[in-house]
Design a protein around this motif. Structure first.
Motif, mmCIF file in Angstrom:
data_model
loop_
_atom_site.group_PDB
_atom_site.id
_atom_site.type_symbol
_atom_site.label_atom_id
_atom_site.label_comp_id
_atom_site.label_asym_id
_atom_site.label_seq_id
_atom_site.Cartn_x
_atom_site.Cartn_y
_atom_site.Cartn_z
ATOM 1 N N ALA A 37 17.330 43.423 47.338
ATOM 2 C CA ALA A 37 18.301 43.982 46.395
ATOM 3 C C ALA A 37 19.427 42.993 46.127
ATOM 4 O O ALA A 37 19.864 42.814 44.979
ATOM 5 C CB ALA A 37 18.867 45.298 46.945
ATOM 6 N N GLY A 171 13.804 47.028 46.409
ATOM 7 C CA GLY A 171 15.059 46.286 46.344
ATOM 8 C C GLY A 171 15.296 45.683 44.977
ATOM 9 O O GLY A 171 16.429 45.658 44.483
ATOM 10 N N THR A 172 14.218 45.218 44.333
ATOM 11 C CA THR A 172 14.376 44.637 43.009
ATOM 12 C C THR A 172 14.624 45.692 41.945
ATOM 13 O O THR A 172 15.019 45.361 40.825
ATOM 14 C CB THR A 172 13.142 43.800 42.629
ATOM 15 O OG1 THR A 172 11.965 44.580 42.780
ATOM 16 C CG2 THR A 172 13.034 42.569 43.499
ATOM 17 N N ILE A 174 16.678 48.452 42.873
ATOM 18 C CA ILE A 174 18.048 48.824 43.211
ATOM 19 C C ILE A 174 19.041 47.728 42.846
ATOM 20 O O ILE A 174 20.122 48.009 42.316
ATOM 21 C CB ILE A 174 18.138 49.154 44.714
ATOM 22 C CG1 ILE A 174 17.303 50.401 45.023
ATOM 23 C CG2 ILE A 174 19.582 49.353 45.152
ATOM 24 C CD1 ILE A 174 17.207 50.714 46.506
ATOM 25 N N GLY A 175 18.692 46.474 43.125
ATOM 26 C CA GLY A 175 19.619 45.374 42.876
ATOM 27 C C GLY A 175 20.089 45.281 41.438
ATOM 28 O O GLY A 175 21.295 45.346 41.166
#
Length: 448
Positions: A37, A171-172, A174-175
């Motif tokens: 993220a 994570g990609t 959310i980030g």
């Protein structure tokens, strides 16, 4: 590992590896999620930061090169060290590298954007601070992979590693979703760096407190049992694992025959993925006409990266387990879909088409990456999983030494030079993998 009854005269029979408890898997998931993220949040704002600083696109991409090179060099070192010091210690070291890197990068970029540092020095110091992630952050992923791989049966390892890989996918999502919200009035575009340093600190505290210590208590060869009073559990070694350990080579080489097909395909496919990641943010700014307002570009860039991340999750959480794809099938189907997505992305002239193309490409790479990782793991013995994790991390890092900058350089000359090379690399991986990658039926068969 089964408990030993101190009142019994004989220890219970040994069992093969069993599923990792959910609480431990959640901690491993959190480690990978936080780093993913943070990195994708960084990627969503760096094109805008570069434009604000007046730095050319290619130099922004090259700022990651030194960190990627350190990742390639250091990941195998930390992977081997994890075999001696334990996986938890290396995960903690990796999180410390992540925290220090993001904290320093955030401070440096804030000073550059505020005018306290010249653009040249801000970028140079950013590259130096980023190298902390390549040098020390590289300790965490191979340790997590080895922890999971050494504790799951061969027939379940593809799905287990896919679950861990999907933490990167989540994570990609959310980030990029959080990055625009972290562009705060005082912190500006440096906000995501500083806030993710705090999130990394919370993850490190949870890891230190909740994951049991796994520092090896006995020599690597032979039987290893926990004492009933031990607070530092070690992995039980089954008979098959002992036999594999006795035949394990001293050092695992990148291009030895067992690994060569997976390493070659991982390197070439990884370069294609790194190039498309390097181009995506600048493509959004150019085709949506946002070069004049870089701060406004963080939202659309984040939206495109987030759509790709959702597609990656669809591949790793949906398609791989639903279709029961093995390493070879996931790798070949994935790289073919990635090539198709790259073509759509190259044709995109509006946000919808750009997001669609990037999503299709990400779906393909979301199949390819776990397939390649699990293929590398299954090609070697259980005793070699730490080293295999280091090889996988190094291959991934090698893809980011110069490929993003090369992709951006070619894209700035001509759109189709960049996208054409990506499609060509995908085609090479498919042709090579078709003939060289071992059949899934052989790789995923449990050794009894």
């Amino acid at each position: 590992m089964a408990d030993i009854d101190p009142t019994s005269s004989a220890a219970p029979p040994r069992e093969g590896p069993r599923a990792i408890p959910r609480a431990r898997m959640a901690l491993l998931f959190a480690v990978m999620l936080t780093t993913a993220a943070g990195n994708t949040a960084m990627q969503s704002v760096m094109p805008s930061i570069g434009t604000s600083l007046g730095v050319e696109d290619v130099w922004i991409s090259l700022a990651y090169s030194w960190s990627a090179l350190l990742w390639v060099i250091c990941a195998p070192i930390w992977a081997q060290r994890s075999d001696r010091r334990g996986r938890k210690a290396m995960m903690a070291l990796g999180m410390l590298g992540f925290i220090a890197s993001f904290l320093l990068c955030g401070i440096i970029l804030w000073m550059g954007l505020a005018g306290f540092l010249a653009a040249f020095w801000a970028l140079l110091l950013f590259a130096a601070a980023r190298s902390l992630y390549g040098g020390f952050g590289s300790a965490a992923p191979p340790a997590v992979q080895a922890y999971v791989a050494s504790r799951t049966p061969r027939s379940e390892r593809t799905q287990a590693l896919s679950l861990i890989a999907s933490s990167f996918g989540l994570g990609t999502v959310i980030g990029p979703a959080l990055a625009p919200l972290m562009v705060l009035p005082f912190l500006g575009l440096a906000g995501p760096f500083l806030i993710f340093a705090l999130i990394g600190t919370a993850t490190l505290v949870a890891l230190r407190l909740r994951l049991p210590n796994d520092e090896p208590q006995f020599p690597a060869r032979g039987s290893a049992f926990d004492a009933p009073y031990s607070g530092s559990p070690t992995a039980e070694v089954s008979k098959d694992e002992q036999e594999e350990d006795e035949s394990a080579p001293a050092k695992l080489r990148w291009f030895e025959p067992r690994l060569r097909p997976w390493v070659v395909s991982g390197l070439i496919g990884g370069h294609a993925q790194a190039m498309i990641l390097g181009i995506a943010g600048f493509l959004v700014l150019d085709r949506l006409g946002l070069r004049g307002d870089p701060t406004a570009g963080a939202g659309p860039v984040g939206l495109v990266l987030m759509s790709g991340a959702i597609a990656t999750l669809l591949a790793q959480w949906g398609l791989i387990p639903r279709l029961d794809l093995g390493p070879r099938a996931a790798s070949l189907w994935g790289i073919a879909i990635a090539a198709l997505g790259t073509i759509v992305l190259g044709l995109g002239q509006n946000l919808h088409t750009i997001a669609l193309g990037y999503s299709i490409a990400s779906l393909g790479f979301g199949l390819f990456r776990p397939g390649n990782t699990s293929g590398t793991s299954l090609a070697v013995t259980r005793a070699e999983q730490g080293q295999a994790g280091g090889v996988t991390a190094s291959v991934a890092g090698a893809s980011f030494i110069y490929a993003p900058a090369l992709g951006v350089l070619l894209y700035n000359v001509s759109d189709w030079l960049g996208f054409g090379l990506i499609v060509a690399l995908c085609a090479v991986v498919f042709a090579y993998g078709w003939s060289a990658l071992q059949a899934d039926s052989m790789l995923t068969r449990d050794r009894r």
